[in-house]
Design a protein around this motif. Sequence first.
Motif, mmCIF file in Angstrom:
data_model
loop_
_atom_site.group_PDB
_atom_site.id
_atom_site.type_symbol
_atom_site.label_atom_id
_atom_site.label_comp_id
_atom_site.label_asym_id
_atom_site.label_seq_id
_atom_site.Cartn_x
_atom_site.Cartn_y
_atom_site.Cartn_z
ATOM 1 N N VAL A 1 37.733 54.497 -27.781
ATOM 2 C CA VAL A 1 36.618 53.767 -26.924
ATOM 3 C C VAL A 1 35.613 53.545 -28.143
ATOM 4 O O VAL A 1 34.885 52.543 -27.846
ATOM 5 N N ALA A 2 34.960 54.589 -28.635
ATOM 6 C CA ALA A 2 33.825 54.176 -29.649
ATOM 7 C C ALA A 2 34.143 53.075 -30.601
ATOM 8 O O ALA A 2 33.234 52.435 -30.951
ATOM 9 N N ILE B 1 33.745 49.777 -28.765
ATOM 10 C CA ILE B 1 32.256 49.394 -28.397
ATOM 11 C C ILE B 1 31.448 49.195 -29.715
ATOM 12 O O ILE B 1 30.728 48.408 -29.984
ATOM 13 N N GLY C 1 36.817 58.776 -22.783
ATOM 14 C CA GLY C 1 36.087 57.620 -22.692
ATOM 15 C C GLY C 1 34.385 57.945 -22.500
ATOM 16 O O GLY C 1 33.867 57.177 -23.232
ATOM 17 N N GLY C 2 34.279 58.691 -21.772
ATOM 18 C CA GLY C 2 32.785 58.979 -21.508
ATOM 19 C C GLY C 2 32.104 59.662 -22.979
ATOM 20 O O GLY C 2 31.046 59.072 -23.315
ATOM 21 N N VAL D 1 31.734 56.703 -25.191
ATOM 22 C CA VAL D 1 30.321 55.637 -25.058
ATOM 23 C C VAL D 1 29.337 56.458 -25.764
ATOM 24 O O VAL D 1 28.588 55.906 -26.036
ATOM 25 N N ALA E 1 29.450 55.937 -29.437
ATOM 26 C CA ALA E 1 29.042 54.789 -29.641
ATOM 27 C C ALA E 1 27.665 54.647 -29.535
ATOM 28 O O ALA E 1 26.867 53.863 -30.587
ATOM 29 N N TYR E 2 26.946 55.141 -28.642
ATOM 30 C CA TYR E 2 25.533 54.925 -28.425
ATOM 31 C C TYR E 2 24.570 55.639 -29.582
ATOM 32 O O TYR E 2 23.743 55.141 -30.254
ATOM 33 N N ILE F 1 24.863 46.621 -29.037
ATOM 34 C CA ILE F 1 25.987 47.128 -27.942
ATOM 35 C C ILE F 1 25.990 45.793 -26.828
ATOM 36 O O ILE F 1 24.977 45.598 -26.483
ATOM 37 N N SER G 1 31.341 45.543 -22.849
ATOM 38 C CA SER G 1 32.245 46.209 -23.846
ATOM 39 C C SER G 1 32.389 47.551 -23.430
ATOM 40 O O SER G 1 33.358 48.256 -23.396
ATOM 41 N N ILE G 2 31.306 48.105 -22.968
ATOM 42 C CA ILE G 2 31.467 49.679 -22.281
ATOM 43 C C ILE G 2 32.285 49.727 -20.895
ATOM 44 O O ILE G 2 33.015 50.512 -20.886
ATOM 45 N N LEU H 1 35.918 51.599 -20.910
ATOM 46 C CA LEU H 1 36.088 52.742 -19.792
ATOM 47 C C LEU H 1 37.269 52.345 -18.780
ATOM 48 O O LEU H 1 38.180 53.178 -18.646
#
Length: 396
Positions: free
Chosen positions: A32-33, A36, A335-336, A339, A342-343, A357, A361-362, A366
């Motif tokens: 996921v990261a 994103i 996934g959380g 995210v 990624a932030y 970002i 895409s987030i 997810l």
Amino acid sequence: MSILEVLRFAVRGIGANKLRSGLTMLGILIGVAAVILLVAVGNGSARQVADRIEALGTKTLTVQGVGGSDALTPTVADALDDPVLAPDIASVSPVTSTQATLTYQGTEHSVQQLVGSTPSYFAASNSPVGAGTAFTADDVTQGRPVVVIGQTVADELFPGVDPVGKEITANGALFTVIGVLDEKSSASGFMDANDVAIAPLTAVRQALTGYGALTSIVVEARTPEKVTDAQAQASLILSQRIQTPATSNTQPYRIQNASQLLQTQTETADTFTTLLGAVAGISLLVGGIGITNIMLVTVTERTREIGIRKALGAPRRAILTQFLAEATMLSLLGGGLGVAAAYIGSNFTIVGVRPVIVPSSIALALCVSVAIGLFFGSVPANRAARLRPIDALRYE
């Protein structure tokens, strides 16, 4: 079985082997990261290039010679500044440019672009003067050796000192600094827009570049809406003034439209960003395969538990739902965390680009992670639901 009971069993199942669950979530987290962040890098790169193109002015045209052609001359530039034949052209700026080493009291700086042009170039290139003054038409006529420098040049040669009025040399030729340009935003990893110096065309040709062909001619339309008309008018005048060699079918010049460049760049960037997202998506699939393997091991370890529950009357759907809930919860938690990672990563520069970002895409990452949990978790969940109670109870 209620939803709360399903979730309670799922949490208990995940917590039964924290290391295994953690490694599974790590795979989804990385996927996921990666999705994103790579999409953010593509978007950030596109934003930087777009800023650079827009900094040139969305109502400008640039005429350049092709293949070392000497077709562009000041006379051709003067012909373009014709209110009758080209009513939609606001200004024409002949340009000659070169690299140069600037020196002040023993301090040297190699400027990326020393531009020789006319006063109209400042507005056409969106380069306002922040301190001091710009040179005038009389400075161009007289060939006065005056120069306006960019903020990077000022910082390098005059740290803590007002550069206006100081004398510098450019490749040995003496120039007087009369102004400093306003600072422009510069995309990291691209040419520094502030590493520039602008001087009268005549002075630069006399002292540095000689009297050969111009590097380019910058044409400014009256409004962004008139760019296409201005381009057509410029093209007509150029075709009359510049003859195409009989031995070639290619015109010795080309006209670049900043708006067209921006549109082309946007389309290319969208494709590039999609490609980056697709490549990163592969890591999500790898994480899904990890979920399948982990859940298969979990089903094997809990065979007796499944047998007992089925012997006590638990329906096939309850067993199926429990293991699907576990797989989906692992994906959602991973996934959380992805995210969040990624932030955090978006605060750092990656390969010279500051990631931007994309909110969609987030949501996409997810949703895909949950879908992966359901899809890849269905194999072990179905296997658990199909177990016969007698076989499960006999399992050692």
